[in-house]
Write an enzyme that holds these catalytic residues in place. Structure first.
Site, PDB file in Angstrom:
ATOM      1  N   SER A  41       0.909  -1.203  -0.088  1.00 51.01           N
ATOM      2  CA  SER A  41       0.181  -0.196   0.046  1.00 51.01           C
ATOM      3  C   SER A  41       0.762   1.230   0.118  1.00 51.01           C
ATOM      4  O   SER A  41       1.515   1.489   0.915  1.00 51.01           O
ATOM      5  CB  SER A  41      -0.741   0.106   1.436  1.00 51.01           C
ATOM      6  OG  SER A  41      -1.833  -1.142   1.377  1.00 51.01           O
ATOM      7  N   HIS A  48      -3.675   0.480  -4.546  1.00 57.11           N
ATOM      8  CA  HIS A  48      -3.325  -0.507  -5.291  1.00 57.11           C
ATOM      9  C   HIS A  48      -3.821  -0.490  -6.491  1.00 57.11           C
ATOM     10  O   HIS A  48      -4.959  -0.633  -6.922  1.00 57.11           O
ATOM     11  CB  HIS A  48      -3.641  -1.830  -4.461  1.00 57.11           C
ATOM     12  CG  HIS A  48      -3.094  -2.145  -3.460  1.00 57.11           C
ATOM     13  ND1 HIS A  48      -2.211  -3.051  -3.082  1.00 57.11           N
ATOM     14  CD2 HIS A  48      -3.416  -1.600  -1.972  1.00 57.11           C
ATOM     15  CE1 HIS A  48      -1.603  -3.040  -1.959  1.00 57.11           C
ATOM     16  NE2 HIS A  48      -2.358  -2.307  -1.104  1.00 57.11           N
ATOM     17  N   HIS A  84      -5.343  -9.045  -1.060  1.00 57.06           N
ATOM     18  CA  HIS A  84      -5.314  -9.246   0.384  1.00 57.06           C
ATOM     19  C   HIS A  84      -6.445 -10.220   0.475  1.00 57.06           C
ATOM     20  O   HIS A  84      -7.387 -10.185  -0.120  1.00 57.06           O
ATOM     21  CB  HIS A  84      -5.693  -7.935   1.037  1.00 57.06           C
ATOM     22  CG  HIS A  84      -4.690  -6.850   0.771  1.00 57.06           C
ATOM     23  ND1 HIS A  84      -4.710  -5.901  -0.100  1.00 57.06           N
ATOM     24  CD2 HIS A  84      -3.712  -6.325   1.524  1.00 57.06           C
ATOM     25  CE1 HIS A  84      -3.666  -4.965  -0.273  1.00 57.06           C
ATOM     26  NE2 HIS A  84      -2.902  -5.296   0.976  1.00 57.06           N
ATOM     27  N   TYR A 104      -8.541  -9.895   2.923  1.00 50.08           N
ATOM     28  CA  TYR A 104      -9.905  -9.365   3.559  1.00 50.08           C
ATOM     29  C   TYR A 104     -10.774  -8.756   2.389  1.00 50.08           C
ATOM     30  O   TYR A 104     -11.823  -8.454   2.586  1.00 50.08           O
ATOM     31  CB  TYR A 104      -9.423  -8.146   4.434  1.00 50.08           C
ATOM     32  CG  TYR A 104      -8.608  -7.014   3.948  1.00 50.08           C
ATOM     33  CD1 TYR A 104      -8.990  -6.273   2.901  1.00 50.08           C
ATOM     34  CD2 TYR A 104      -7.189  -6.843   4.018  1.00 50.08           C
ATOM     35  CE1 TYR A 104      -8.688  -4.985   2.311  1.00 50.08           C
ATOM     36  CE2 TYR A 104      -6.523  -5.572   3.519  1.00 50.08           C
ATOM     37  CZ  TYR A 104      -7.043  -4.902   2.572  1.00 50.08           C
ATOM     38  OH  TYR A 104      -6.216  -3.810   2.044  1.00 50.08           O
ATOM     39  N   GLU A 105      -9.888  -8.846   1.201  1.00 50.96           N
ATOM     40  CA  GLU A 105     -11.089  -8.491  -0.135  1.00 50.96           C
ATOM     41  C   GLU A 105     -11.958  -9.450  -0.284  1.00 50.96           C
ATOM     42  O   GLU A 105     -12.924  -9.246  -1.172  1.00 50.96           O
ATOM     43  CB  GLU A 105     -10.106  -8.091  -1.470  1.00 50.96           C
ATOM     44  CG  GLU A 105      -9.303  -6.791  -1.092  1.00 50.96           C
ATOM     45  CD  GLU A 105      -8.032  -6.507  -2.014  1.00 50.96           C
ATOM     46  OE1 GLU A 105      -8.612  -6.440  -3.202  1.00 50.96           O
ATOM     47  OE2 GLU A 105      -7.122  -6.859  -1.944  1.00 50.96           O
ATOM     48  N   ALA A 128       3.053  -2.069   3.742  1.00 46.56           N
ATOM     49  CA  ALA A 128       3.114  -0.866   4.793  1.00 46.56           C
ATOM     50  C   ALA A 128       2.455  -1.869   6.229  1.00 46.56           C
ATOM     51  O   ALA A 128       1.655  -2.817   6.097  1.00 46.56           O
ATOM     52  CB  ALA A 128       1.667  -0.380   4.327  1.00 46.56           C
ATOM     53  N   MET A 182      -1.535  -6.654   7.179  1.00 45.82           N
ATOM     54  CA  MET A 182      -2.519  -7.508   6.543  1.00 45.82           C
ATOM     55  C   MET A 182      -2.334  -8.055   5.196  1.00 45.82           C
ATOM     56  O   MET A 182      -3.004  -8.588   4.272  1.00 45.82           O
ATOM     57  CB  MET A 182      -3.737  -6.464   6.373  1.00 45.82           C
ATOM     58  CG  MET A 182      -4.287  -5.712   7.332  1.00 45.82           C
ATOM     59  SD  MET A 182      -5.597  -4.643   6.882  1.00 45.82           S
ATOM     60  CE  MET A 182      -5.599  -3.755   8.356  1.00 45.82           C
ATOM     61  N   SER A 183      -1.019  -8.626   5.364  1.00 49.95           N
ATOM     62  CA  SER A 183      -0.489  -9.247   3.944  1.00 49.95           C
ATOM     63  C   SER A 183       0.585 -10.128   4.023  1.00 49.95           C
ATOM     64  O   SER A 183       0.927 -10.302   5.211  1.00 49.95           O
ATOM     65  CB  SER A 183      -0.415  -8.209   2.785  1.00 49.95           C
ATOM     66  OG  SER A 183       0.896  -7.483   3.217  1.00 49.95           O
ATOM     67  N   ASN A 219       2.485   3.789  10.581  1.00 52.09           N
ATOM     68  CA  ASN A 219       1.968   4.383  11.929  1.00 52.09           C
ATOM     69  C   ASN A 219       2.409   3.787  12.917  1.00 52.09           C
ATOM     70  O   ASN A 219       2.843   2.763  12.721  1.00 52.09           O
ATOM     71  CB  ASN A 219       0.267   4.277  11.726  1.00 52.09           C
ATOM     72  CG  ASN A 219       0.080   2.949  11.554  1.00 52.09           C
ATOM     73  OD1 ASN A 219      -0.019   2.346  10.241  1.00 52.09           O
ATOM     74  ND2 ASN A 219      -0.527   2.213  12.448  1.00 52.09           N
ATOM     75  N   HIS A 263      -6.487   4.640   6.742  1.00 50.45           N
ATOM     76  CA  HIS A 263      -5.796   4.195   5.426  1.00 50.45           C
ATOM     77  C   HIS A 263      -4.920   5.380   4.888  1.00 50.45           C
ATOM     78  O   HIS A 263      -3.990   5.237   3.992  1.00 50.45           O
ATOM     79  CB  HIS A 263      -6.965   3.807   4.411  1.00 50.45           C
ATOM     80  CG  HIS A 263      -6.232   2.999   3.395  1.00 50.45           C
ATOM     81  ND1 HIS A 263      -5.071   2.037   3.322  1.00 50.45           N
ATOM     82  CD2 HIS A 263      -6.476   3.206   2.018  1.00 50.45           C
ATOM     83  CE1 HIS A 263      -5.151   1.664   2.122  1.00 50.45           C
ATOM     84  NE2 HIS A 263      -5.623   2.488   1.134  1.00 50.45           N
TER      85      HIS A 263
HETATM   86  N1  HPA Z   1      -2.271  -2.557  11.294  1.00 51.53           N
HETATM   87  C1  HPA Z   1      -2.186  -3.223  10.349  1.00 51.53           C
HETATM   88  N2  HPA Z   1      -2.017  -3.260   9.188  1.00 51.53           N
HETATM   89  C2  HPA Z   1      -1.439  -1.950   8.738  1.00 51.53           C
HETATM   90  C3  HPA Z   1      -1.163  -1.003   9.869  1.00 51.53           C
HETATM   91  C4  HPA Z   1      -1.612  -1.073  10.865  1.00 51.53           C
HETATM   92  O1  HPA Z   1      -1.495  -0.336  11.986  1.00 51.53           O
HETATM   93  N3  HPA Z   1      -0.538   0.047   9.079  1.00 51.53           N
HETATM   94  C5  HPA Z   1      -0.594  -0.305   7.801  1.00 51.53           C
HETATM   95  N4  HPA Z   1      -0.928  -1.417   7.744  1.00 51.53           N
END
Ligand code: HPA
Length: 278
Positions: free
Chosen positions: A33, A64, A86, A88-89, A116, A217-218, A241, A253
């Site tokens: 991402s 993406h 992903h 989750y999609e 990310a 998440m990947s 973050n 996001h």
């Molecule tokens: N958590 C999960 N996935 C992420 C995060 C997060 O804080 N930041 C970027 N992808």
């Protein structure tokens, strides 16, 4: 009911790509991402949108793009996923990891994975890059391993070793490249969750106790599939973050995409250096 991907389905995609390219990619690159920019540096690119490929999932996430870019980077023939899929999609684990299977069938021997991630290690700050040295397969621990279903014996064993998901020599090389470029390179363990909700403060405290340094998440499913086929893997997390263990701030996001602007040039330096060294 899981929908498992067969070798015939993998090769249908592989053959279609093969017909459109004149070079044989040896290195695969997955861009996370906000990190799509690197694909624009590929020379003599052939672009193949995922929507042109049979059995193929389409990336639905903002940030993406959703295409393969095949061409050269640092003189190395590469295949880049500009936009990853992903879990989750709503796709199956087989679909999520189909691109890695296809890369393997195209002759790719090394996979560079980027993502990310949230910084769980308290020393990490947004904009940092973390070399992934190991992973916590939390999705697999809850029954979502991408290798479930009939084993593809032509590709790898039923019970593949996972003692070294991330190639130690590649880690050494990445450390050296960071040093040469006066770049701070963090290191640690990436925990893979399914998402799409970000973690609660209790989730994050649990992850820290479990030894995670970053969470996302990947990546974990793709790396398992790559190792099943014997590919060598390098993993880089862009810390977008800070994990919010006390619930005092909100993760969005947008901040993930924004941090990508700082992280992309660092990842580009590492990827280019890696390509020159292998
Ligand atoms: N958590 C999960 N996935 C992420 C995060 C997060 O804080 N930041 C970027 N992808």
């Amino acid at each position: 009911m899981q929908n498992f991907i067969s070798l015939a389905q993998i090769d249908e995609v592989t053959n279609l790509i093969q017909k459109q390219i004149s070079i044989q990619p040896t290195v695969g690159l997955i861009l996370g991402s906000g990190l799509n920019g690197l694909a624009d540096s590929i020379q003599n690119p052939t672009l193949i949108p995922y929507s042109d490929l049979p059995n193929f999932p389409i990336s639905t996430v903002h940030g993406h793009t959703g295409q393969f870019v095949i061409g050269e980077l640092e003189g190395t023939p590469v295949i880049v996923m500009q936009g990853r899929i992903h879990y989750y999609e709503g796709y199956t684990m087989g679909q999520v990891t189909l691109p890695v299977r296809v890369m393997h069938r195209l002759g790719v021997h090394s996979l560079f994975v980027t993502n990310a991630a949230g910084g769980v290690n308290e020393n990490f700050i947004p904009g940092d890059v973390m070399l992934i040295t190991d992973q916590l397969n939390l999705m697999g621990m809850s029954g979502l391993n991408p290798l479930m279903g009939p084993n593809l014996d032509e590709i790898g064993p039923r019970f593949p070793d996972m003692s070294q998901p991330y190639d130690r020599e590649y880690c050494e090389t990445a450390r050296a490249i960071a040093k040469q470029n006066n770049m701070t390179l963090r290191e640690g363990i990436y925990a893979g969750l399914s998402g799409p909700s970000f973690e609660s403060p209790a989730d994050l405290r649990f992850l820290r106790l479990a030894g995670a340094d970053a969470v996302g998440m990947s990546t974990v499913p793709e790396v398992i599939v790559a190792r099943h086929g014997g590919m060598r893997v390098l993993g880089l997390s862009g810390i977008s973050n800070k994990a919010n263990l006390d619930g005092s701030t909100v993760t969005t996001h947008e901040e993930v995409i924004e941090a990508g602007r700082v992280i992309t040039p660092k990842i580009e330096t590492l990827v280019r250096g890696m390509l020159r060294s292998i």
